[in-house]
Scaffold this motif. Sequence first.
Motif, PDB file in Angstrom:
ATOM      1  N   THR A   1       0.845  -1.192   0.000  1.00  0.00           N
ATOM      2  CA  THR A   1       0.000   0.000   0.000  1.00  0.00           C
ATOM      3  C   THR A   1       0.880   1.241   0.000  1.00  0.00           C
ATOM      4  O   THR A   1       2.099   1.166   0.202  1.00  0.00           O
ATOM      5  CB  THR A   1      -0.902   0.021   1.238  1.00  0.00           C
ATOM      6  N   GLU A   2       0.233   2.403  -0.199  1.00  0.00           N
ATOM      7  CA  GLU A   2       0.996   3.648  -0.197  1.00  0.00           C
ATOM      8  C   GLU A   2       1.651   3.898   1.159  1.00  0.00           C
ATOM      9  O   GLU A   2       2.781   4.383   1.237  1.00  0.00           O
ATOM     10  CB  GLU A   2       0.082   4.822  -0.567  1.00  0.00           C
ATOM     11  N   ASP A   3       0.932   3.558   2.233  1.00  0.00           N
ATOM     12  CA  ASP A   3       1.499   3.759   3.568  1.00  0.00           C
ATOM     13  C   ASP A   3       2.737   2.881   3.773  1.00  0.00           C
ATOM     14  O   ASP A   3       3.758   3.327   4.314  1.00  0.00           O
ATOM     15  CB  ASP A   3       0.451   3.440   4.642  1.00  0.00           C
ATOM     16  N   LEU A   4       2.643   1.615   3.335  1.00  0.00           N
ATOM     17  CA  LEU A   4       3.793   0.712   3.477  1.00  0.00           C
ATOM     18  C   LEU A   4       4.974   1.202   2.657  1.00  0.00           C
ATOM     19  O   LEU A   4       6.121   1.180   3.133  1.00  0.00           O
ATOM     20  CB  LEU A   4       3.395  -0.699   3.048  1.00  0.00           C
ATOM     21  N   VAL A   5       4.699   1.644   1.434  1.00  0.00           N
ATOM     22  CA  VAL A   5       5.775   2.134   0.572  1.00  0.00           C
ATOM     23  C   VAL A   5       6.430   3.360   1.177  1.00  0.00           C
ATOM     24  O   VAL A   5       7.659   3.515   1.142  1.00  0.00           O
ATOM     25  CB  VAL A   5       5.229   2.439  -0.839  1.00  0.00           C
ATOM     26  N   SER A   6       5.620   4.250   1.769  1.00  0.00           N
ATOM     27  CA  SER A   6       6.164   5.462   2.388  1.00  0.00           C
ATOM     28  C   SER A   6       7.040   5.125   3.583  1.00  0.00           C
ATOM     29  O   SER A   6       8.084   5.744   3.799  1.00  0.00           O
ATOM     30  CB  SER A   6       5.026   6.390   2.812  1.00  0.00           C
ATOM     31  N   GLU A   7       6.614   4.130   4.369  1.00  0.00           N
ATOM     32  CA  GLU A   7       7.333   3.796   5.594  1.00  0.00           C
ATOM     33  C   GLU A   7       8.550   2.905   5.335  1.00  0.00           C
ATOM     34  O   GLU A   7       9.532   2.969   6.078  1.00  0.00           O
ATOM     35  CB  GLU A   7       6.387   3.094   6.572  1.00  0.00           C
ATOM     36  N   LYS A   8       8.455   2.064   4.319  1.00  0.00           N
ATOM     37  CA  LYS A   8       9.503   1.057   4.104  1.00  0.00           C
ATOM     38  C   LYS A   8      10.160   1.177   2.730  1.00  0.00           C
ATOM     39  O   LYS A   8      10.534   0.175   2.128  1.00  0.00           O
ATOM     40  CB  LYS A   8       8.924  -0.347   4.275  1.00  0.00           C
ATOM     41  N   THR A   9      10.313   2.399   2.250  1.00  0.00           N
ATOM     42  CA  THR A   9      10.929   2.594   0.938  1.00  0.00           C
ATOM     43  C   THR A   9      12.338   2.019   0.902  1.00  0.00           C
ATOM     44  O   THR A   9      12.724   1.318  -0.039  1.00  0.00           O
ATOM     45  CB  THR A   9      10.965   4.092   0.581  1.00  0.00           C
ATOM     46  N   ASN A  10      13.114   2.291   1.949  1.00  0.00           N
ATOM     47  CA  ASN A  10      14.499   1.798   1.989  1.00  0.00           C
ATOM     48  C   ASN A  10      14.544   0.271   1.995  1.00  0.00           C
ATOM     49  O   ASN A  10      15.381  -0.344   1.315  1.00  0.00           O
ATOM     50  CB  ASN A  10      15.223   2.350   3.216  1.00  0.00           C
ATOM     51  N   ALA A  11      13.649  -0.363   2.765  1.00  0.00           N
ATOM     52  CA  ALA A  11      13.622  -1.824   2.828  1.00  0.00           C
ATOM     53  C   ALA A  11      13.216  -2.424   1.485  1.00  0.00           C
ATOM     54  O   ALA A  11      13.773  -3.440   1.043  1.00  0.00           O
ATOM     55  CB  ALA A  11      12.659  -2.287   3.925  1.00  0.00           C
ATOM     56  N   LEU A  12      12.261  -1.802   0.825  1.00  0.00           N
ATOM     57  CA  LEU A  12      11.814  -2.291  -0.486  1.00  0.00           C
ATOM     58  C   LEU A  12      12.930  -2.153  -1.523  1.00  0.00           C
ATOM     59  O   LEU A  12      13.165  -3.074  -2.317  1.00  0.00           O
ATOM     60  CB  LEU A  12      10.574  -1.520  -0.939  1.00  0.00           C
ATOM     61  N   MET A  13      13.604  -1.004  -1.532  1.00  0.00           N
ATOM     62  CA  MET A  13      14.693  -0.805  -2.479  1.00  0.00           C
ATOM     63  C   MET A  13      15.843  -1.765  -2.199  1.00  0.00           C
ATOM     64  O   MET A  13      16.480  -2.276  -3.122  1.00  0.00           O
ATOM     65  CB  MET A  13      15.179   0.640  -2.425  1.00  0.00           C
ATOM     66  N   SER A  14      16.119  -2.010  -0.931  1.00  0.00           N
ATOM     67  CA  SER A  14      17.171  -2.960  -0.573  1.00  0.00           C
ATOM     68  C   SER A  14      16.814  -4.361  -1.061  1.00  0.00           C
ATOM     69  O   SER A  14      17.686  -5.085  -1.577  1.00  0.00           O
ATOM     70  CB  SER A  14      17.381  -2.964   0.941  1.00  0.00           C
ATOM     71  N   CYS A  15      15.560  -4.748  -0.914  1.00  0.00           N
ATOM     72  CA  CYS A  15      15.118  -6.061  -1.390  1.00  0.00           C
ATOM     73  C   CYS A  15      15.312  -6.185  -2.898  1.00  0.00           C
ATOM     74  O   CYS A  15      15.790  -7.215  -3.388  1.00  0.00           O
ATOM     75  CB  CYS A  15      13.646  -6.267  -1.023  1.00  0.00           C
ATOM     76  N   LEU A  16      14.966  -5.123  -3.635  1.00  0.00           N
ATOM     77  CA  LEU A  16      15.109  -5.168  -5.094  1.00  0.00           C
ATOM     78  C   LEU A  16      16.585  -5.189  -5.503  1.00  0.00           C
ATOM     79  O   LEU A  16      16.952  -5.878  -6.463  1.00  0.00           O
ATOM     80  CB  LEU A  16      14.406  -3.961  -5.721  1.00  0.00           C
TER      81      LEU A  16
ATOM     82  N   GLU B   1       8.844  -4.602  -8.839  1.00  0.00           N
ATOM     83  CA  GLU B   1       9.320  -3.340  -9.419  1.00  0.00           C
ATOM     84  C   GLU B   1       8.167  -2.580 -10.081  1.00  0.00           C
ATOM     85  O   GLU B   1       8.047  -1.360  -9.934  1.00  0.00           O
ATOM     86  CB  GLU B   1      10.419  -3.623 -10.442  1.00  0.00           C
ATOM     87  N   ASP B   2       7.320  -3.306 -10.805  1.00  0.00           N
ATOM     88  CA  ASP B   2       6.199  -2.660 -11.494  1.00  0.00           C
ATOM     89  C   ASP B   2       5.199  -2.091 -10.495  1.00  0.00           C
ATOM     90  O   ASP B   2       4.735  -0.951 -10.652  1.00  0.00           O
ATOM     91  CB  ASP B   2       5.522  -3.673 -12.421  1.00  0.00           C
ATOM     92  N   ARG B   3       4.853  -2.866  -9.476  1.00  0.00           N
ATOM     93  CA  ARG B   3       3.890  -2.381  -8.483  1.00  0.00           C
ATOM     94  C   ARG B   3       4.454  -1.214  -7.685  1.00  0.00           C
ATOM     95  O   ARG B   3       3.730  -0.257  -7.367  1.00  0.00           O
ATOM     96  CB  ARG B   3       3.484  -3.517  -7.545  1.00  0.00           C
ATOM     97  N   LEU B   4       5.723  -1.292  -7.372  1.00  0.00           N
ATOM     98  CA  LEU B   4       6.359  -0.206  -6.638  1.00  0.00           C
ATOM     99  C   LEU B   4       6.393   1.067  -7.475  1.00  0.00           C
ATOM    100  O   LEU B   4       6.149   2.168  -6.961  1.00  0.00           O
ATOM    101  CB  LEU B   4       7.776  -0.625  -6.238  1.00  0.00           C
ATOM    102  N   ARG B   5       6.659   0.927  -8.761  1.00  0.00           N
ATOM    103  CA  ARG B   5       6.655   2.094  -9.646  1.00  0.00           C
ATOM    104  C   ARG B   5       5.264   2.716  -9.719  1.00  0.00           C
ATOM    105  O   ARG B   5       5.112   3.945  -9.699  1.00  0.00           O
ATOM    106  CB  ARG B   5       7.116   1.674 -11.045  1.00  0.00           C
ATOM    107  N   GLN B   6       4.225   1.878  -9.780  1.00  0.00           N
ATOM    108  CA  GLN B   6       2.857   2.393  -9.854  1.00  0.00           C
ATOM    109  C   GLN B   6       2.457   3.140  -8.586  1.00  0.00           C
ATOM    110  O   GLN B   6       1.687   4.106  -8.642  1.00  0.00           O
ATOM    111  CB  GLN B   6       1.885   1.236 -10.102  1.00  0.00           C
ATOM    112  N   LEU B   7       2.974   2.703  -7.438  1.00  0.00           N
ATOM    113  CA  LEU B   7       2.651   3.371  -6.181  1.00  0.00           C
ATOM    114  C   LEU B   7       3.509   4.603  -5.931  1.00  0.00           C
ATOM    115  O   LEU B   7       3.032   5.606  -5.384  1.00  0.00           O
ATOM    116  CB  LEU B   7       2.803   2.386  -5.014  1.00  0.00           C
ATOM    117  N   LEU B   8       4.765   4.539  -6.315  1.00  0.00           N
ATOM    118  CA  LEU B   8       5.663   5.664  -6.079  1.00  0.00           C
ATOM    119  C   LEU B   8       5.358   6.848  -6.998  1.00  0.00           C
ATOM    120  O   LEU B   8       5.580   7.997  -6.609  1.00  0.00           O
ATOM    121  CB  LEU B   8       7.118   5.225  -6.272  1.00  0.00           C
TER     122      LEU B   8
END
Length: 281
Positions: free
Chosen positions: A180-195, A241-248
């Motif tokens: 979700t947008e809230d998760l992406v906002s809070e865990k952007t660094n963790a998501l980018m690290s995973c990718l 990556e696609d879902r993250l791009r759509q949310l970001l």
Amino acid sequence: TVGTSEESEQFPEVCRLFRSTGRPPEADMASRPAGYPEAFFRRFSFPRDVARFVVGQLQAGDVYGTAKHYPLPQHRSHSLAAQAGLLYTILFFTPEILQEDAVAMREIVNRHFGDSWVLAYALGFTADLLAMWAPYSAAKQALAAATSASSVKQLQDHHLERLATIRQQLSEYLKEGALTEDLVSEKTNALMSCLRQANTTIRWLLLQPTTTNSGLHAIVQTSAGMKEQLLEALVETALLEDRLRQLLGPLVARRATDWADLQTKAAQAMDDLAVYFSGEH
């Protein structure tokens, strides 16, 4: 010249460019005749000082500015992969470095090829350094120090372990409704690290087992099951990556508005606190 009987002034040069290169079969690269491919590149040579300058820049610099996107030391060869492909090519214009300059080759291997001996130097083209650098003394010696059986086994085990970890992370992020947008906002660094971890791990496990060196291939070869896991991880990484791009995208687009709203809320909260502690409430 096309459409005329007149011979172009460049015709000899074109013939020189397109005549047989003498490239041996892929399986014979390590034992190829002396002079390939540097003799091919000498057909259109350029000043030696220029070649050495380019080698120096590619050897020590970050010409594409990618290091900031891959800050961890274990991702260095991945972040510098594009310029490593150029460096691999341009070194054949200065074969004396490959043959004689042990210091330069040790620095090049430590920085660019310490954990990867198969590189992609152009779209759809790969090179096995163990085969391509076999005829050159300094290059072969520097690469041999980085590709001992124990170090390669350690790298293989590390990437397989990391693959299992990132597949678990990808599975959690790709659950229905989890991103979700809230998760992406809070865990952007963790998501980018995973990718980052996913892309570097998949790249290594796809490229390095293609080596033609029988000793290393026995260590890093992948089973049919492992290839299936890599394909699944590749698809999952692309989905995330696609879902993250759509949310970001929308988050970045309304960043200024959201920041102004948060400033207003913060100011109102400070006013409320001031009133509370003033005793006027």
